[in-house]
Design a protein around this motif. Sequence first.
Motif, PDB file in Angstrom:
ATOM      1  N   PHE A   1       0.833  -1.203   0.000  1.00 22.49           N
ATOM      2  CA  PHE A   1       0.000   0.000   0.000  1.00 22.49           C
ATOM      3  C   PHE A   1       0.868   1.253   0.000  1.00 22.49           C
ATOM      4  CE2 PHE A   1       1.036  -0.764   4.402  1.00 22.49           C
ATOM      5  CZ  PHE A   1       1.268   0.505   4.911  1.00 22.49           C
ATOM      6  N   TYR A   2       0.248   2.353  -0.405  1.00 18.34           N
ATOM      7  CA  TYR A   2       0.923   3.642  -0.313  1.00 18.34           C
ATOM      8  C   TYR A   2      -0.034   4.671   0.264  1.00 18.34           C
ATOM      9  CZ  TYR A   2      -1.439   4.491  -4.775  1.00 18.34           C
ATOM     10  OH  TYR A   2      -2.380   4.620  -5.755  1.00 18.34           O
ATOM     11  N   THR A   3       0.527   5.796   0.677  1.00 14.29           N
ATOM     12  CA  THR A   3      -0.247   6.866   1.286  1.00 14.29           C
ATOM     13  C   THR A   3      -0.427   7.976   0.267  1.00 14.29           C
ATOM     14  OG1 THR A   3       0.819   6.294   3.366  1.00 14.29           O
ATOM     15  CG2 THR A   3      -0.341   8.378   3.301  1.00 14.29           C
ATOM     16  N   GLU A   4      -1.636   8.499   0.180  1.00  9.16           N
ATOM     17  CA  GLU A   4      -1.937   9.526  -0.821  1.00  9.16           C
ATOM     18  C   GLU A   4      -2.553  10.745  -0.152  1.00  9.16           C
ATOM     19  OE1 GLU A   4      -5.170   8.947  -3.900  1.00  9.16           O
ATOM     20  OE2 GLU A   4      -3.417   8.243  -5.015  1.00  9.16           O
ATOM     21  N   GLU A   5      -2.105  11.924  -0.563  1.00  5.10           N
ATOM     22  CA  GLU A   5      -2.702  13.169  -0.058  1.00  5.10           C
ATOM     23  C   GLU A   5      -4.147  13.268  -0.518  1.00  5.10           C
ATOM     24  OE1 GLU A   5      -0.850  16.733  -1.377  1.00  5.10           O
ATOM     25  OE2 GLU A   5       0.884  16.498  -0.070  1.00  5.10           O
ATOM     26  N   VAL A   6      -4.997  13.804   0.345  1.00  5.72           N
ATOM     27  CA  VAL A   6      -6.376  14.098  -0.059  1.00  5.72           C
ATOM     28  C   VAL A   6      -6.512  15.613  -0.054  1.00  5.72           C
ATOM     29  CG1 VAL A   6      -8.816  13.806   0.511  1.00  5.72           C
ATOM     30  CG2 VAL A   6      -7.199  11.957   0.978  1.00  5.72           C
TER      31      VAL A   6
ATOM     32  N   VAL B   1      -3.964   3.581   0.204  1.00 10.46           N
ATOM     33  CA  VAL B   1      -4.462   2.928  -1.001  1.00 10.46           C
ATOM     34  C   VAL B   1      -3.647   1.663  -1.238  1.00 10.46           C
ATOM     35  CG1 VAL B   1      -4.974   3.220  -3.453  1.00 10.46           C
ATOM     36  CG2 VAL B   1      -4.953   5.226  -1.956  1.00 10.46           C
ATOM     37  N   THR B   2      -4.337   0.512  -1.356  1.00 10.82           N
ATOM     38  CA  THR B   2      -3.606  -0.730  -1.635  1.00 10.82           C
ATOM     39  C   THR B   2      -3.258  -0.771  -3.117  1.00 10.82           C
ATOM     40  OG1 THR B   2      -5.501  -2.101  -2.232  1.00 10.82           O
ATOM     41  CG2 THR B   2      -4.974  -1.931   0.141  1.00 10.82           C
TER      42      THR B   2
ATOM     43  N   GLY C   1      -8.742   3.576   2.037  1.00 11.61           N
ATOM     44  CA  GLY C   1      -9.289   3.830   3.365  1.00 11.61           C
ATOM     45  C   GLY C   1      -8.718   5.128   3.915  1.00 11.61           C
ATOM     46  N   THR C   2      -9.408   5.710   4.876  1.00 10.01           N
ATOM     47  CA  THR C   2      -8.959   6.964   5.476  1.00 10.01           C
ATOM     48  C   THR C   2      -7.817   6.694   6.449  1.00 10.01           C
ATOM     49  OG1 THR C   2     -11.194   7.849   5.328  1.00 10.01           O
ATOM     50  CG2 THR C   2      -9.700   8.943   6.872  1.00 10.01           C
ATOM     51  N   LEU C   3      -6.752   7.484   6.328  1.00  9.27           N
ATOM     52  CA  LEU C   3      -5.680   7.442   7.329  1.00  9.27           C
ATOM     53  C   LEU C   3      -5.861   8.609   8.303  1.00  9.27           C
ATOM     54  CD1 LEU C   3      -3.028   6.487   8.596  1.00  9.27           C
ATOM     55  CD2 LEU C   3      -1.807   7.771   6.832  1.00  9.27           C
ATOM     56  N   SER C   4      -6.084   9.809   7.758  1.00 10.50           N
ATOM     57  CA  SER C   4      -6.258  10.965   8.648  1.00 10.50           C
ATOM     58  C   SER C   4      -6.992  12.089   7.930  1.00 10.50           C
ATOM     59  CB  SER C   4      -4.897  11.470   9.119  1.00 10.50           C
ATOM     60  OG  SER C   4      -4.174  11.979   8.013  1.00 10.50           O
ATOM     61  N   ARG C   5      -7.553  12.970   8.725  1.00  7.55           N
ATOM     62  CA  ARG C   5      -8.202  14.177   8.209  1.00  7.55           C
ATOM     63  C   ARG C   5      -7.877  15.341   9.126  1.00  7.55           C
ATOM     64  NH1 ARG C   5      -8.479  11.481   4.409  1.00  7.55           N
ATOM     65  NH2 ARG C   5     -10.252  10.930   3.131  1.00  7.55           N
TER      66      ARG C   5
ATOM     67  N   ILE D   1       5.217  -3.333  -0.696  1.00  4.64           N
ATOM     68  CA  ILE D   1       5.338  -1.877  -0.595  1.00  4.64           C
ATOM     69  C   ILE D   1       4.723  -1.400   0.731  1.00  4.64           C
ATOM     70  CG2 ILE D   1       4.704   0.331  -1.668  1.00  4.64           C
ATOM     71  CD1 ILE D   1       6.472  -1.431  -3.484  1.00  4.64           C
ATOM     72  N   ILE D   2       5.494  -0.650   1.512  1.00  7.91           N
ATOM     73  CA  ILE D   2       4.956  -0.026   2.728  1.00  7.91           C
ATOM     74  C   ILE D   2       5.302   1.468   2.683  1.00  7.91           C
ATOM     75  CG2 ILE D   2       4.903   0.022   5.251  1.00  7.91           C
ATOM     76  CD1 ILE D   2       5.859  -2.835   5.313  1.00  7.91           C
ATOM     77  N   ASP D   3       4.344   2.272   2.252  1.00  8.27           N
ATOM     78  CA  ASP D   3       4.521   3.725   2.169  1.00  8.27           C
ATOM     79  C   ASP D   3       3.421   4.374   2.997  1.00  8.27           C
ATOM     80  OD1 ASP D   3       5.169   6.339   1.314  1.00  8.27           O
ATOM     81  OD2 ASP D   3       3.683   6.186  -0.294  1.00  8.27           O
ATOM     82  N   GLU D   4       3.589   4.753   4.222  1.00  8.45           N
ATOM     83  CA  GLU D   4       4.898   4.883   4.822  1.00  8.45           C
ATOM     84  C   GLU D   4       4.862   4.339   6.229  1.00  8.45           C
ATOM     85  OE1 GLU D   4       6.644   8.828   5.253  1.00  8.45           O
ATOM     86  OE2 GLU D   4       5.177   9.414   6.693  1.00  8.45           O
TER      87      GLU D   4
END
Length: 196
Positions: free
Chosen positions: A36-41, A53-54, A60-64, A114-117
């Motif tokens: 998975f990786y992390t994406e800006e919203v 995002v896998t 799924g939501t990580l943070s807001r 993949i582990i981001d981050e």
Amino acid sequence: MYKHVFLTGPPGVGKTTLIQKSTEALKSSGIPIDGFYTEEVRQGGRRIGFDVVTLFGKRGTLSRVGNSSCGSHTGRQEYRVGQYIVDLPSFEQLVLPVLREANLGGSIGHKVFIIDEIGRMELFSHSFIQAVRQILDGSETTVLGTIPIPKGKPLGLVEEIRSRRDVKVFSVTKENRGHILKDIVTAVQNCRKYSL
């Protein structure tokens, strides 16, 4: 010899972009890949949070920012990083099954994960920390991941990864990000050869 590859560098320098490009290059050379990786919203031009995002497109939501529907009103413990509230249940629900799958190794042989981050937000999850350690110590998987640069209080797992003998760390800068991709992909391919 190295078994895992991690990218580090300041926020916004392009680590996730490099991870995504590396993923494409590795996939096209026939290497089994997951993670998975992390994406800006963004909303109206400003960043309001991060999603996880896998590689298979689940999100799924990580943070807001602030309290925008991250469950803080439900009486659950609130996990905060700066202005962001971390949605731990959402993060764990999406990421833990993917990590468990990597730990099982599966029948496809040696894969890249993949582990981001692995950062401050993700480290609120003890299950995540445990699963990452298992993958790093296992023999079936090469991890391609990102870790933040040291800043403020050291993050246990991040420093652990940085000091592991079997981890190659690339520092991504504005100067090298345009031509470091090939080195990253080669390093990952070499890790797999070494582990096979």
